[in-house]
Design a protein around this motif. Structure first.
Motif, PDB file in Angstrom:
ATOM      1  N   LEU A 138      -4.549  -0.059  25.896  1.00 30.58           N
ATOM      2  CA  LEU A 138      -5.766   0.752  25.790  1.00 30.58           C
ATOM      3  C   LEU A 138      -5.421   2.233  25.746  1.00 30.58           C
ATOM      4  N   ASP A 139      -4.486   2.667  26.606  1.00 37.93           N
ATOM      5  CA  ASP A 139      -4.150   4.087  26.704  1.00 37.93           C
ATOM      6  C   ASP A 139      -2.903   4.432  25.883  1.00 37.93           C
ATOM      7  N   ALA A 140      -2.851   3.918  24.658  1.00 39.65           N
ATOM      8  CA  ALA A 140      -1.718   4.162  23.759  1.00 39.65           C
ATOM      9  C   ALA A 140      -2.217   4.860  22.492  1.00 39.65           C
ATOM     10  N   PRO A 141      -2.128   6.191  22.429  1.00 39.58           N
ATOM     11  CA  PRO A 141      -2.672   6.932  21.275  1.00 39.58           C
ATOM     12  C   PRO A 141      -2.114   6.495  19.930  1.00 39.58           C
ATOM     13  N   PHE A 142      -0.839   6.101  19.897  1.00 37.98           N
ATOM     14  CA  PHE A 142      -0.188   5.681  18.654  1.00 37.98           C
ATOM     15  C   PHE A 142      -0.994   4.565  17.981  1.00 37.98           C
ATOM     16  N   ILE A 143      -1.517   3.646  18.776  1.00 44.42           N
ATOM     17  CA  ILE A 143      -2.259   2.504  18.238  1.00 44.42           C
ATOM     18  C   ILE A 143      -3.436   2.968  17.384  1.00 44.42           C
ATOM     19  N   TYR A 144      -4.172   3.954  17.870  1.00 42.75           N
ATOM     20  CA  TYR A 144      -5.398   4.388  17.188  1.00 42.75           C
ATOM     21  C   TYR A 144      -5.097   5.067  15.847  1.00 42.75           C
ATOM     22  N   LEU A 145      -3.908   5.638  15.726  1.00 44.82           N
ATOM     23  CA  LEU A 145      -3.535   6.243  14.450  1.00 44.82           C
ATOM     24  C   LEU A 145      -3.332   5.186  13.373  1.00 44.82           C
ATOM     25  N   MET A 146      -2.971   3.975  13.790  1.00 47.04           N
ATOM     26  CA  MET A 146      -2.750   2.908  12.817  1.00 47.04           C
ATOM     27  C   MET A 146      -4.042   2.485  12.132  1.00 47.04           C
ATOM     28  N   PHE A 147      -5.185   2.808  12.735  1.00 45.91           N
ATOM     29  CA  PHE A 147      -6.475   2.503  12.107  1.00 45.91           C
ATOM     30  C   PHE A 147      -6.727   3.401  10.887  1.00 45.91           C
ATOM     31  N   MET A 148      -5.957   4.497  10.773  1.00 43.15           N
ATOM     32  CA  MET A 148      -6.214   5.504   9.743  1.00 43.15           C
ATOM     33  C   MET A 148      -5.407   5.278   8.471  1.00 43.15           C
ATOM     34  N   ALA A 149      -4.630   4.201   8.405  1.00 42.96           N
ATOM     35  CA  ALA A 149      -3.817   3.937   7.218  1.00 42.96           C
ATOM     36  C   ALA A 149      -4.697   3.714   5.999  1.00 42.96           C
ATOM     37  N   ASP A 150      -4.102   3.878   4.824  1.00 46.69           N
ATOM     38  CA  ASP A 150      -4.833   3.721   3.560  1.00 46.69           C
ATOM     39  C   ASP A 150      -4.738   2.264   3.127  1.00 46.69           C
ATOM     40  N   TYR A 151      -5.684   1.438   3.565  1.00 47.33           N
ATOM     41  CA  TYR A 151      -5.635   0.009   3.278  1.00 47.33           C
ATOM     42  C   TYR A 151      -6.193  -0.270   1.892  1.00 47.33           C
ATOM     43  N   GLY A 152      -5.361  -0.895   1.047  1.00 47.18           N
ATOM     44  CA  GLY A 152      -5.770  -1.185  -0.325  1.00 47.18           C
ATOM     45  C   GLY A 152      -6.382  -2.562  -0.452  1.00 47.18           C
ATOM     46  N   SER A 153      -6.478  -3.045  -1.676  1.00 46.57           N
ATOM     47  CA  SER A 153      -7.115  -4.335  -1.937  1.00 46.57           C
ATOM     48  C   SER A 153      -6.215  -5.493  -1.519  1.00 46.57           C
ATOM     49  N   LEU A 154      -6.818  -6.553  -0.989  1.00 48.49           N
ATOM     50  CA  LEU A 154      -6.062  -7.761  -0.645  1.00 48.49           C
ATOM     51  C   LEU A 154      -5.729  -8.595  -1.884  1.00 48.49           C
TER      52      LEU A 154
ATOM     53  N   ASN B 231       0.816  -1.210   0.000  1.00 49.98           N
ATOM     54  CA  ASN B 231       0.000   0.000   0.000  1.00 49.98           C
ATOM     55  C   ASN B 231       0.851   1.262   0.000  1.00 49.98           C
ATOM     56  N   TYR B 232       2.116   1.105   0.415  1.00 49.74           N
ATOM     57  CA  TYR B 232       3.021   2.264   0.467  1.00 49.74           C
ATOM     58  C   TYR B 232       4.273   2.027  -0.369  1.00 49.74           C
ATOM     59  N   ARG B 233       4.137   1.154  -1.398  1.00 53.25           N
ATOM     60  CA  ARG B 233       5.145   0.918  -2.423  1.00 53.25           C
ATOM     61  C   ARG B 233       6.495   0.534  -1.848  1.00 53.25           C
ATOM     62  N   LEU B 234       6.457  -0.349  -0.876  1.00 50.96           N
ATOM     63  CA  LEU B 234       7.692  -0.852  -0.265  1.00 50.96           C
ATOM     64  C   LEU B 234       7.722  -2.382  -0.295  1.00 50.96           C
ATOM     65  N   ASP B 235       6.873  -2.972  -1.134  1.00 48.85           N
ATOM     66  CA  ASP B 235       6.712  -4.419  -1.142  1.00 48.85           C
ATOM     67  C   ASP B 235       7.810  -5.080  -1.966  1.00 48.85           C
ATOM     68  N   ASN B 236       8.782  -5.679  -1.307  1.00 52.19           N
ATOM     69  CA  ASN B 236       9.794  -6.484  -1.967  1.00 52.19           C
ATOM     70  C   ASN B 236      10.286  -7.546  -0.993  1.00 52.19           C
ATOM     71  N   LYS B 237      10.970  -8.558  -1.502  1.00 51.05           N
ATOM     72  CA  LYS B 237      11.396  -9.684  -0.680  1.00 51.05           C
ATOM     73  C   LYS B 237      12.342  -9.252   0.432  1.00 51.05           C
ATOM     74  N   LYS B 238      13.217  -8.306   0.133  1.00 43.21           N
ATOM     75  CA  LYS B 238      14.187  -7.852   1.135  1.00 43.21           C
ATOM     76  C   LYS B 238      13.475  -7.280   2.354  1.00 43.21           C
ATOM     77  N   ASN B 239      12.506  -6.396   2.118  1.00 48.52           N
ATOM     78  CA  ASN B 239      11.792  -5.784   3.239  1.00 48.52           C
ATOM     79  C   ASN B 239      10.978  -6.820   4.027  1.00 48.52           C
ATOM     80  N   LYS B 240      10.392  -7.765   3.314  1.00 45.44           N
ATOM     81  CA  LYS B 240       9.616  -8.806   3.995  1.00 45.44           C
ATOM     82  C   LYS B 240      10.503  -9.682   4.871  1.00 45.44           C
ATOM     83  N   VAL B 241      11.684 -10.042   4.354  1.00 40.77           N
ATOM     84  CA  VAL B 241      12.625 -10.853   5.130  1.00 40.77           C
ATOM     85  C   VAL B 241      13.082 -10.091   6.366  1.00 40.77           C
ATOM     86  N   LEU B 242      13.407  -8.803   6.193  1.00 37.14           N
ATOM     87  CA  LEU B 242      13.874  -7.992   7.318  1.00 37.14           C
ATOM     88  C   LEU B 242      12.804  -7.857   8.397  1.00 37.14           C
TER      89      LEU B 242
END
Length: 410
Positions: free
Chosen positions: A369-385, A206-217
């Protein structure tokens, strides 16, 4: 230029919020930086003579989050919480951070840049951990020699040591004569770090970083947390993704593998940990069991941060263990907060895959529960599976569809 400053400011800001290592002490500064990023965004809108807006999904996230923290604060007031000041501070921080971020991240380019920066940071953490592991475990360099400095994490004695090249560890996992370093990635616990790595792994395209190297890391980073929850969550999310894309045979295989890993994986499986880390497992299990028993006794709940007994180790360690503090209504609102935003997404299954790592982590493993960072992750631009390769076209189509849902709040 301002969009880059805004995105970087927001990134720095969230790493000063819970559940990061610095968020334990510097949440106020994190909130200030989020407000500063919001100010830059508003000036951009004025300069370009555009009204600011919130996408449908982000509007739902604001509504559910405000509902959640308004309830938790009201509930704590009525119940007479022992730490009412903590509840007030947490409520204010969450409402400010989530509302400001929702406006900023409704802008497509800002959303893209913010989450792409986060993914690069998570990949960087995985790289540094892998290098530290190789230097210490394979090249025989003493970890004491690799130690650079200490970054204390309030309330977490095991966390804080930073090693060459730039790896924060959550202590070491003792297995026989081996001392295995646990990656922390500048979060307060390895069990939290794994959720962000798993999120990144399944959303690289979704953020154009999809490659084998990044997945392995990223996978090496997940394994390097030596978190049982992390490995099980990884295979569970993978199984859910396969199931949702109608590859159900492989989904069943992965579910079976997850169960096997949970119980029998070397070092991190429950069978191994019952020998090497029996106290940790028994304390967590007892805390969860006690929390559910107290919820049954008092379904209304006793108020957030209102602990009944210091005799229970790891009290409130996860959602199930802390359920008796927020009550049945609180649990329902938490579920709504996590899953109702799915109705704001064009690709609902993708949102589900994105949010599951955090929900499983919260449900059985970590108190986030009281971790604001977590709730921001709900706002990502999720593309097609099912059509990751067409991400540019997909993003264009999503934007057109979402434009019909924009809510002007100017």
């Amino acid at each position: 230029m301002s969009i880059y400053i805004k995105s970087i400011t927001l990134v720095i800001g969230v790493f000063l919020l819970r559940p990061t290592a610095l968020g334990q002490q510097y949440t106020t500064f994190g909130v200030i930086l989020v407000l500063f990023a919001f100010g830059i965004h508003m000036l951009e809108c004025l300069k370009n003579r555009k009204s600011y807006f919130v996408t449908r999904k982000n509007f739902i996230i604001i509504l559910t989050s405000v509902l959640l923290w308004t309830y938790l604060l009201s509930h704590a007031l009525v119940a007479g919480s022992n730490h009412l000041d903590f509840v007030i501070k947490a409520s204010i921080a969450h409402i400010i951070v989530i509302s400001c971020a929702a406006v900023i991240l409704s802008h497509q380019k800002s959303n893209y840049m913010f989450f792409r920066h986060l993914m690069k940071i998570f990949i960087f953490f995985s790289i540094t951990y892998t290098l530290t592991f190789i230097l210490g475990m394979f090249l025989g360099i003493s970890f004491d020699r690799l130690k650079l400095f200490n970054l204390p994490v309030e309330g977490y004695e095991q966390a804080g040591e930073v090693y060459f090249p730039f790896t924060q560890l959550y202590g070491f996992m003792t297995v026989g004569s081996l001392q295995l370093p646990r990656g922390l990635g500048f979060f307060r616990e390895s069990g939290i770090f794994q959720a962000f790595l798993i999120w990144a792994f399944f959303n690289l395209n979704n953020y154009r970083l999809d490659n084998k190297k990044n997945k392995v890391l990223l996978f090496l980073g997940i394994v390097g947390t030596f978190s049982t929850t992390g490995i099980v969550t990884f295979f569970t999310v993978f199984a859910i993704k396969l199931f949702l894309t109608k590859r159900r045979f492989w989904s069943l295989i992965l579910v079976s593998l997850s169960i096997f890993v949970l119980f029998y994986a070397p070092y991190i499986g429950l069978k191994s940990k019952s020998v090497t880390h029996s106290t940790s497992i028994s304390d967590r299990s007892f805390a969860t069991k006690t929390g559910l028993e107290r919820l049954i006794e008092n379904p209304v709940g006793i108020g957030l941060y209102n602990t009944e007994s210091s005799k229970v180790a790891n009290e409130g360690i996860n959602l199930l263990a802390m359920s008796y503090t927020v009550g049945i209504i609180g649990l329902i609102i938490i579920l709504v907060t996590y899953f109702l935003p799915i109705y704001g997404y064009a690709f609902k299954r993708s949102y589900l895959v994105g949010v599951i790592p955090f929900f499983i982590t919260f449900l059985i493993s970590q108190p986030i529960l009281d971790a604001p960072f977590i709730y921001l992750m709900f706002m990502a631009d999720y593309g097609s599976l099912t059509s990751f390769e067409n991400d540019i076209k997909v993003k264009s189509d999503i934007t057109k569809e979402r434009d019909g849902y924009l809510r002007n709040i100017s």
